[in-house]
Design a protein around this motif. Structure first.
Motif, PDB file in Angstrom:
ATOM      1  N   SER A 169      12.383  12.996   2.146  1.00 28.67           N
ATOM      2  CA  SER A 169      12.031  12.472   3.372  1.00 28.67           C
ATOM      3  C   SER A 169      12.560  11.529   4.071  1.00 28.67           C
ATOM      4  CB  SER A 169      10.390  12.014   3.350  1.00 28.67           C
ATOM      5  OG  SER A 169       9.815  11.332   4.603  1.00 28.67           O
ATOM      6  N   SER A 170      13.049  11.874   5.477  1.00 28.24           N
ATOM      7  CA  SER A 170      13.857  10.700   6.322  1.00 28.24           C
ATOM      8  C   SER A 170      12.980   9.697   6.814  1.00 28.24           C
ATOM      9  CB  SER A 170      14.389  11.811   7.262  1.00 28.24           C
ATOM     10  OG  SER A 170      13.665  12.164   8.089  1.00 28.24           O
ATOM     11  N   ARG A 171      11.657   9.860   6.942  1.00 25.28           N
ATOM     12  CA  ARG A 171      10.725   8.683   7.633  1.00 25.28           C
ATOM     13  C   ARG A 171       9.937   7.996   6.564  1.00 25.28           C
ATOM     14  NH1 ARG A 171       6.596  11.624  11.339  1.00 25.28           N
ATOM     15  NH2 ARG A 171       6.579   9.469  12.026  1.00 25.28           N
ATOM     16  N   ASN A 172       9.973   8.594   5.178  1.00 25.92           N
ATOM     17  CA  ASN A 172       9.267   7.607   4.092  1.00 25.92           C
ATOM     18  C   ASN A 172      10.311   7.393   3.185  1.00 25.92           C
ATOM     19  OD1 ASN A 172       7.661   7.023   1.980  1.00 25.92           O
ATOM     20  ND2 ASN A 172       5.898   8.007   2.977  1.00 25.92           N
ATOM     21  N   LYS A 173      10.552   6.177   2.950  1.00 27.64           N
ATOM     22  CA  LYS A 173      11.567   5.720   1.912  1.00 27.64           C
ATOM     23  C   LYS A 173      11.117   5.228   0.601  1.00 27.64           C
ATOM     24  CE  LYS A 173      10.933   0.952   3.402  1.00 27.64           C
ATOM     25  NZ  LYS A 173      11.625  -0.284   4.076  1.00 27.64           N
ATOM     26  N   TYR A 174       9.658   5.336   0.569  1.00 32.52           N
ATOM     27  CA  TYR A 174       9.003   4.617  -0.513  1.00 32.52           C
ATOM     28  C   TYR A 174       9.054   5.339  -1.916  1.00 32.52           C
ATOM     29  CZ  TYR A 174       7.334   1.253   2.765  1.00 32.52           C
ATOM     30  OH  TYR A 174       7.182   0.244   3.477  1.00 32.52           O
ATOM     31  N   VAL A 175       9.188   6.897  -1.901  1.00 31.77           N
ATOM     32  CA  VAL A 175       9.198   7.597  -2.949  1.00 31.77           C
ATOM     33  C   VAL A 175      10.504   7.296  -3.743  1.00 31.77           C
ATOM     34  CG1 VAL A 175       9.215   9.983  -4.189  1.00 31.77           C
ATOM     35  CG2 VAL A 175       7.289   9.281  -2.414  1.00 31.77           C
ATOM     36  N   LEU A 197       0.900  -1.082  -0.003  1.00 32.50           N
ATOM     37  CA  LEU A 197      -0.139  -0.102   0.040  1.00 32.50           C
ATOM     38  C   LEU A 197       0.802   1.151  -0.010  1.00 32.50           C
ATOM     39  CD1 LEU A 197      -2.927  -1.075   2.596  1.00 32.50           C
ATOM     40  CD2 LEU A 197      -3.119  -0.748   0.040  1.00 32.50           C
ATOM     41  N   TYR A 198       1.979   1.149   0.958  1.00 34.07           N
ATOM     42  CA  TYR A 198       2.678   2.458   0.828  1.00 34.07           C
ATOM     43  C   TYR A 198       3.521   2.416  -0.713  1.00 34.07           C
ATOM     44  CZ  TYR A 198       2.241   3.040   5.797  1.00 34.07           C
ATOM     45  OH  TYR A 198       1.714   3.460   7.027  1.00 34.07           O
ATOM     46  N   ARG A 199       3.702   1.578  -1.301  1.00 32.12           N
ATOM     47  CA  ARG A 199       4.651   1.639  -2.352  1.00 32.12           C
ATOM     48  C   ARG A 199       3.359   2.330  -3.458  1.00 32.12           C
ATOM     49  NH1 ARG A 199       8.743  -1.877  -3.914  1.00 32.12           N
ATOM     50  NH2 ARG A 199       9.875  -2.843  -2.152  1.00 32.12           N
ATOM     51  N   PHE A 200       2.225   1.820  -3.451  1.00 31.39           N
ATOM     52  CA  PHE A 200       0.967   2.310  -4.248  1.00 31.39           C
ATOM     53  C   PHE A 200       0.969   3.798  -4.027  1.00 31.39           C
ATOM     54  CE2 PHE A 200      -3.263   2.916  -5.477  1.00 31.39           C
ATOM     55  CZ  PHE A 200      -3.038   2.429  -6.773  1.00 31.39           C
ATOM     56  N   VAL A 201       0.926   3.983  -2.781  1.00 30.16           N
ATOM     57  CA  VAL A 201       0.931   5.581  -2.429  1.00 30.16           C
ATOM     58  C   VAL A 201       1.963   6.329  -3.236  1.00 30.16           C
ATOM     59  CG1 VAL A 201       1.291   7.403  -0.735  1.00 30.16           C
ATOM     60  CG2 VAL A 201      -0.291   5.491  -0.385  1.00 30.16           C
ATOM     61  N   ALA A 202       3.242   5.901  -3.050  1.00 30.86           N
ATOM     62  CA  ALA A 202       4.475   6.499  -3.750  1.00 30.86           C
ATOM     63  C   ALA A 202       4.189   6.488  -5.169  1.00 30.86           C
ATOM     64  CB  ALA A 202       5.675   5.800  -3.361  1.00 30.86           C
ATOM     65  N   ALA A 203       3.685   5.569  -5.588  1.00 24.72           N
ATOM     66  CA  ALA A 203       3.632   5.424  -7.390  1.00 24.72           C
ATOM     67  C   ALA A 203       2.637   6.647  -7.554  1.00 24.72           C
ATOM     68  CB  ALA A 203       3.213   4.084  -7.881  1.00 24.72           C
ATOM     69  N   SER A 204       1.627   6.712  -6.807  1.00 29.30           N
ATOM     70  CA  SER A 204       0.562   7.714  -7.389  1.00 29.30           C
ATOM     71  C   SER A 204       0.689   8.992  -7.142  1.00 29.30           C
ATOM     72  CB  SER A 204      -0.887   7.510  -6.419  1.00 29.30           C
ATOM     73  OG  SER A 204      -0.590   7.847  -4.925  1.00 29.30           O
ATOM     74  N   GLU A 205       2.027   9.271  -5.977  1.00 26.94           N
ATOM     75  CA  GLU A 205       2.453  10.684  -6.199  1.00 26.94           C
ATOM     76  C   GLU A 205       3.141  10.827  -7.345  1.00 26.94           C
ATOM     77  OE1 GLU A 205       2.794  10.514  -1.098  1.00 26.94           O
ATOM     78  OE2 GLU A 205       4.628  10.205  -2.491  1.00 26.94           O
ATOM     79  N   ILE A 206       4.004   9.959  -7.655  1.00 26.25           N
ATOM     80  CA  ILE A 206       4.772  10.108  -8.848  1.00 26.25           C
ATOM     81  C   ILE A 206       3.920  10.428 -10.064  1.00 26.25           C
ATOM     82  CG2 ILE A 206       6.695   9.267 -10.170  1.00 26.25           C
ATOM     83  CD1 ILE A 206       7.567   7.621  -7.802  1.00 26.25           C
TER      84      ILE A 206
END
Length: 264
Positions: free
Chosen positions: A209-215, A167-176
């Motif tokens: 971001s230092s707390r979010n590695k997914y992007v 889910l976090y990977r999908f969030v990062a992909a949607s941001e991109i």
């Protein structure tokens, strides 16, 4: 020589723990900000669905309500983090703090896209975060829910917890990929001219971001996939050249890595 008398008995109130909550109201009052965030996140979920299937209100109203509820969540979370780190509101450090915090990123995100043309894709990161966090809160409060709701909450939480990394990977992909949608909307349909510039800076904040590695992780995976596909003999040369130029341009625009210094 006299000494102070010591007592071997402890007073009951010194070791007594808080009384466990007996109702959902008492549980919510233990941490009002968490309860408010949970209600706001459930609002995000309901009104995001309403932008796809407008049952209650119009798409525009649903879109704006979902963003308003998200603003409540991220402003509350940012305030909690500010108090925890003891950052003064009226200081230069506060602005740096906002750009470094994930909640600060999304506070800007919700505020900017509130006036943007209603696009359900914009709500995807918000609704996924809402599902993850609200399912966790309701799971912890499950004993105060009815049996039917309790079963649904447990099943939802287990599914979300099992697929949280995806889910976090999908969030990062949607941001991109939202950058592409915003750019096309601006160039083809005359959308907001500032949107591509804002989203570029938003992606820079998320990447750093230092707390979010997914992007950063998803960007790396997309780059490796593109390079692997273009190195195949069947790939046309002009596609390989275009892909290489795009990758080089994105690498140039990406934030530079700051060297970490160790404190002694």
């Amino acid at each position: 020589m006299s000494s102070e008398p010591t007592s071997t008995t402890e007073e009951p109130h010194s070791t007594s723990e808080p009384t466990p909550p007996k109702t959902l109201k008492e549980y919510a009052l233990r941490d009002p900000s968490a309860a408010i965030c949970c209600v706001a996140r459930l609002t995000v979920i309901v009104f995001t669905l309403s932008t796809v299937i407008p049952i209650f209100v119009s798409v525009i109203t649903s879109y704006k309500v979902a963003l308003q509820a998200s603003l409540i969540v991220f402003s509350t979370r940012l305030a909690e983090r500010r108090r925890r780190q003891q950052v003064s509101f009226f200081s230069r450090q506060f602005l740096t703090f906002m750009f470094a915090e994930d909640s600060g990123h999304y506070l800007f995100y919700c505020g900017f896209y509130y006036q943007y043309y209603p696009t359900p894709f914009i709500l995807i990161p918000l609704v996924i975060y809402a599902v993850i966090q609200s399912s966790k809160y309701l799971y912890n409060a499950r004993e105060f829910l009815s049996l039917g709701i309790q079963s649904f909450v447990i099943a939802t939480y287990q599914k979300v917890a099992a697929s949280q990394d995806s889910l976090y990977r999908f969030v990062a992909a949607s941001e991109i990929f939202l950058m592409i949608i915003v750019f096309l909307n601006t160039t083809l349909f005359g959308g907001g001219l500032l949107a591509p510039f804002f989203h570029y800076f938003f992606l820079k904040w998320r990447y750093s971001s230092s707390r979010n590695k997914y992007v950063k992780l998803v960007f790396y995976e997309l780059r490796m996939t593109a390079q692997m596909l273009t190195q195949r003999p069947s790939c046309p040369v002009f596609i390989r050249n275009i892909t290489t130029r795009i990758i080089d341009s994105l690498s140039y625009l990406a934030p530079t890595e700051q060297p970490q210094t160790t404190q002694q």
